[in-house]
Design an enzyme around this catalytic site. Structure first.
Site, mmCIF file in Angstrom:
data_model
loop_
_atom_site.group_PDB
_atom_site.id
_atom_site.type_symbol
_atom_site.label_atom_id
_atom_site.label_comp_id
_atom_site.label_asym_id
_atom_site.label_seq_id
_atom_site.Cartn_x
_atom_site.Cartn_y
_atom_site.Cartn_z
ATOM 1 N N LEU A 127 34.610 -3.923 17.142
ATOM 2 C CA LEU A 127 35.736 -3.122 16.638
ATOM 3 C C LEU A 127 36.401 -2.341 17.760
ATOM 4 O O LEU A 127 37.587 -2.021 17.693
ATOM 5 C CB LEU A 127 35.255 -2.136 15.575
ATOM 6 C CG LEU A 127 34.756 -2.760 14.271
ATOM 7 C CD1 LEU A 127 34.083 -1.696 13.411
ATOM 8 C CD2 LEU A 127 35.891 -3.409 13.515
ATOM 9 N N GLY A 128 35.607 -2.003 18.773
ATOM 10 C CA GLY A 128 36.175 -1.239 19.870
ATOM 11 C C GLY A 128 35.111 -0.910 20.889
ATOM 12 O O GLY A 128 33.925 -1.155 20.665
ATOM 13 N N TRP A 181 22.251 8.408 17.093
ATOM 14 C CA TRP A 181 20.830 8.033 17.175
ATOM 15 C C TRP A 181 20.346 7.931 18.619
ATOM 16 O O TRP A 181 19.195 7.570 18.875
ATOM 17 C CB TRP A 181 20.582 6.699 16.435
ATOM 18 C CG TRP A 181 21.276 5.495 17.058
ATOM 19 C CD1 TRP A 181 20.753 4.656 17.991
ATOM 20 C CD2 TRP A 181 22.605 5.061 16.809
ATOM 21 N NE1 TRP A 181 21.677 3.714 18.354
ATOM 22 C CE2 TRP A 181 22.826 3.916 17.634
ATOM 23 C CE3 TRP A 181 23.645 5.474 15.977
ATOM 24 C CZ2 TRP A 181 24.026 3.220 17.646
ATOM 25 C CZ3 TRP A 181 24.824 4.772 15.986
ATOM 26 C CH2 TRP A 181 25.032 3.675 16.812
ATOM 27 N N HIS A 208 35.923 7.241 16.776
ATOM 28 C CA HIS A 208 34.604 6.989 17.359
ATOM 29 C C HIS A 208 34.713 6.743 18.875
ATOM 30 O O HIS A 208 33.992 7.351 19.675
ATOM 31 C CB HIS A 208 34.002 5.772 16.645
ATOM 32 C CG HIS A 208 32.692 5.274 17.162
ATOM 33 N ND1 HIS A 208 31.506 5.480 16.482
ATOM 34 C CD2 HIS A 208 32.368 4.560 18.279
ATOM 35 C CE1 HIS A 208 30.512 4.911 17.161
ATOM 36 N NE2 HIS A 208 31.016 4.351 18.273
ATOM 37 N N GLU A 209 35.662 5.872 19.264
ATOM 38 C CA GLU A 209 35.780 5.526 20.693
ATOM 39 C C GLU A 209 36.267 6.718 21.511
ATOM 40 O O GLU A 209 35.830 6.924 22.641
ATOM 41 C CB GLU A 209 36.721 4.326 20.888
ATOM 42 C CG GLU A 209 36.323 3.052 20.127
ATOM 43 C CD GLU A 209 34.896 2.586 20.375
ATOM 44 O OE1 GLU A 209 34.300 2.978 21.416
ATOM 45 O OE2 GLU A 209 34.363 1.857 19.517
ATOM 46 N N GLN A 269 17.730 10.554 14.829
ATOM 47 C CA GLN A 269 17.925 9.437 13.891
ATOM 48 C C GLN A 269 17.365 8.197 14.552
ATOM 49 O O GLN A 269 17.532 7.995 15.762
ATOM 50 C CB GLN A 269 19.426 9.315 13.583
ATOM 51 C CG GLN A 269 19.799 8.259 12.588
ATOM 52 C CD GLN A 269 21.294 8.318 12.256
ATOM 53 O OE1 GLN A 269 21.844 9.398 12.012
ATOM 54 N NE2 GLN A 269 21.933 7.163 12.237
ATOM 55 N N HIS A 312 26.178 7.878 20.635
ATOM 56 C CA HIS A 312 25.896 7.612 19.221
ATOM 57 C C HIS A 312 24.864 8.620 18.727
ATOM 58 O O HIS A 312 24.014 9.061 19.505
ATOM 59 C CB HIS A 312 25.346 6.183 19.048
ATOM 60 C CG HIS A 312 26.390 5.141 19.349
ATOM 61 N ND1 HIS A 312 26.110 3.993 20.046
ATOM 62 C CD2 HIS A 312 27.707 5.086 19.037
ATOM 63 C CE1 HIS A 312 27.224 3.274 20.155
ATOM 64 N NE2 HIS A 312 28.198 3.913 19.548
ATOM 65 N N HIS A 345 33.416 8.758 22.385
ATOM 66 C CA HIS A 345 32.733 8.285 23.602
ATOM 67 C C HIS A 345 33.505 8.704 24.850
ATOM 68 O O HIS A 345 32.932 9.132 25.848
ATOM 69 C CB HIS A 345 32.636 6.750 23.615
ATOM 70 C CG HIS A 345 31.640 6.171 22.657
ATOM 71 N ND1 HIS A 345 30.380 6.659 22.496
ATOM 72 C CD2 HIS A 345 31.717 5.087 21.827
ATOM 73 C CE1 HIS A 345 29.714 5.927 21.615
ATOM 74 N NE2 HIS A 345 30.524 4.961 21.184
ATOM 75 N N THR A 391 37.704 3.811 14.016
ATOM 76 C CA THR A 391 37.215 3.189 15.245
ATOM 77 C C THR A 391 37.742 3.972 16.450
ATOM 78 O O THR A 391 36.986 4.316 17.367
ATOM 79 C CB THR A 391 37.647 1.711 15.311
ATOM 80 O OG1 THR A 391 37.123 1.052 14.157
ATOM 81 C CG2 THR A 391 37.122 1.040 16.572
HETATM 82 N N1 ARG Z 1 31.719 0.778 19.074
HETATM 83 C C1 ARG Z 1 31.618 0.387 17.712
HETATM 84 C C2 ARG Z 1 31.660 -1.122 17.674
HETATM 85 O O1 ARG Z 1 31.242 -1.716 18.578
HETATM 86 C C3 ARG Z 1 32.700 0.938 16.892
HETATM 87 C C4 ARG Z 1 32.247 1.474 15.597
HETATM 88 C C5 ARG Z 1 33.376 1.922 14.810
HETATM 89 N N2 ARG Z 1 32.981 2.214 13.476
HETATM 90 C C6 ARG Z 1 33.845 2.350 12.489
HETATM 91 N N3 ARG Z 1 33.451 2.655 11.274
HETATM 92 N N4 ARG Z 1 35.094 2.137 12.673
HETATM 93 O O2 ARG Z 1 32.076 -1.771 16.753
HETATM 94 ZN ZN ZN Z 2 30.129 3.453 19.844
#
Ligand code: ARG
Ligand code: ZN
Ligand code: CA
Length: 522
Positions: A110-111, A165, A153-154, A182, A163, A157, A150
């Site tokens: 996703l990213g 966990w 989340h990115e 976690q 993350h 980072h 996404t």
């Molecule tokens: N880095 C994560 C991946 O590789 C992205 C997670 C994104 N999560 C979300 N619910 N959009 O896919």
């Molecule tokens: Zn990530």
């Protein structure tokens, strides 16, 4: 564009805890939930200092980008190809811009993001990558990753968050105290509570792997960790010291000054960013003289036409260019510059005809005044306009050559030129006008031995495609007694063979037909 803006909106909600689903945060975690107070805006200035909407669209030959990993777990960006030509698009300077690449990512990814510690060695690949259908929350997005999380989340980072966990199982953590330990990632959207490592998992944290609709929290600890990046000495400190958004995007610098420069006048840079310096230039060269320096300069006309004045503002964040267009003139335009050009097609006019007047497209600021003799008509306009010639062309019989008495003058933004007469003539063949009565002389009438039919030498003839004229001679009952086509100048008809009486002569020229009654009498 709307999909892109929807992603910016999501970031501004999630990083300000303005997200509508903040209310879904379990009561147990409400106490640690925080507003990171970080906001996002599409860039308004590109790295060259020019205005931009912050969006770069690049066509690629790559159908799918597959992330290639280095042995240490970072991305081999060269091999992946997103951030470099020819398949990808290079980053903007990462000390001033958050680069977000949106593309078709392979392997259900996703990213991914580059952590801030790599700014030292690889600033040219800094930023985040998001899969096309996981970007934004409207348009081409696909559930359950269709709420823009996404990028949230990115960007987490990109601001040094791990993350929740940690990366290494039971022993590792995310270096944030208020996110419970976690065991591993959470997928889908379980119901609260889920337990691991003897505590309730914070699977609704943006830094877990749950579905977009399941995520709703950054904690205070995560906030502190992210904001430390912007603090004095932080890796992303330059975003605060070089405040492009506040200095340039939110209070854009502009140049104030006249729209028409007719004599020396002042132009001033407004909203110059604090601590910036400015240098001035104008193009095309030689049109104006610039004197002085700093935020205000004096300009003096040296030529005629449109000029673009550029202020190049040097700021801590690089150069920003601001422009202002104006027209300059050293005096009225000479009458020799006024031509028939603005008039549509030909200088001939017909009774009851409208005539189009086209302003010169190269000088759109010109204002025209057209006047018809005796003050019958006057009109001032910047744009296209019509003149209706019915009002002042005399009633039939028309004089063969009629000077329509049109005069024109032009205002160049500073002053009017002198009047210049624009000659126009009655049209020899007026469309739909029933023929050009004045074009033909037919004599003598009554005719005894010979009837002359000839073009009136006083009437100008349209050059080029003149087909000549046709003559037909009929008796009272409609019988054709004589016929000839394509006559260029004149013809003489022997009338001695016709009895005394009335006859009809038809002359055709272009679309027009002229009928005359002729008497033969000897
Ligand atoms: N880095 C994560 C991946 O590789 C992205 C997670 C994104 N999560 C979300 N619910 N959009 O896919
Ligand atoms: Zn990530
Ligand atoms: Ca933790």
């Amino acid at each position: 564009m709307r999909q892109i803006q929807s992603q910016i909106d999501v970031l501004n909600e999630d990083f300000r805890r303005l997200n509508a689903d903040a209310s879904n945060t379990p009561t147990a975690f409400e106490g640690v939930a925080a507003d990171p107070e970080i906001e996002f805006l599409l860039a308004c200035v590109d790295p060259n200092g020019n205005a931009t909407d912050g969006i770069v669209r690049v066509q690629t030959t790559e159908g799918i980008f597959t992330r290639v990993e280095n042995p240490d777990g970072t991305t081999d960006e060269e091999a992946t190809g997103i951030k470099f030509a020819p398949t990808g698009s290079p980053a903007w300077p990462a000390d001033r811009y958050l680069n977000i690449w949106v593309c078709n990512l392979g392997n259900n990814l996703l990213g991914y993001a580059q952590f801030p510690d790599m700014m030292v060695t690889q600033p040219e690949t800094d930023g985040v990558v998001v899969h096309t259908t996981a970007f934004g929350r409207i348009g081409n997005v696909s559930a359950p990753f269709d709420q823009g999380r996404t990028a949230t989340h990115e960007v987490g980072h990109w601001l040094n968050l791990w993350h929740v966990w940690g990366e290494g199982g039971r022993e590792s953590d995310d270096f944030v105290d208020d996110t419970p330990n976690q065991f591993g990632p959470t997928f889908d959207c379980p119901s609260f509570p889920q337990t691991s490592c003897s505590s309730n998992d914070m699977f609704m944290n943006y830094m877990d792997y749950t579905d977009d609709g399941c995520m709703n929290i950054f904690t205070q600890g995560q906030t502190d960790r992210m904001r430390a990046m912007f603090a004095l000495g932080g890796i992303r400190e330059s975003f605060v010291t070089c405040d492009l958004i506040a200095n340039v995007c939110q209070t854009p610098p502009t140049i104030s000054g006249p729209d028409y420069l007719c004599s020396t006048n002042t132009f001033t840079l407004q909203n110059a960013p604090d601590g910036s310096t400015v240098s001035w230039s104008a193009s095309p060269a030689g049109m104006v003289g610039i004197s002085g320096s700093g935020n205000s300069v004096n300009l003096t006309p040296q030529g005629n036409g449109q000029v673009t004045l550029t202020a190049t503002i040097t700021t801590e964040c690089g150069d920003v260019e601001v422009q202002k267009a104006f027209v300059t003139a050293t005096g009225p335009i000479p009458t020799s510059a006024i031509s028939l050009e603005p008039f549509e097609s030909s200088p001939y006019v017909c009774p009851d005809q409208t005539f189009g007047f086209h302003p010169d497209p190269n000088e759109p600021w010109y204002q025209y005044e057209v006047q018809v003799v005796n003050g019958h008509y006057t009109k001032v306009s910047h744009g296209y306009f019509w003149i209706h010639f019915n009002n002042y062309i005399p009633s039939p019989p028309y004089p063969p050559v009629y000077d329509a008495g049109v005069s024109a003058r032009i205002h160049n933004g500073c002053s009017w030129s002198d009047w210049k007469p624009v000659s126009m003539y009655t049209e020899p063949s007026c469309p739909g006008g029933g023929g050009c009565e004045l074009c033909f002389l037919t004599f003598p009438n009554p005719a005894d031995e010979e009837l002359q039919v000839q073009w009136n030498p006083q009437v100008k003839r349209t050059a080029g495609d003149d087909p000549g004229f046709d003559v037909q001679f009929y008796d009272q009952r409609g019988k054709i007694l004589f016929s000839q086509s394509g006559i260029s100048e004149k013809i003489s008809l022997d009338t001695r063979k016709f009895k005394n009486g009335f006859y009809y002569l038809h002359i055709r020229y272009k679309e027009g037909l002229i009928r005359r009654q002729i008497r033969v009498e000897r």
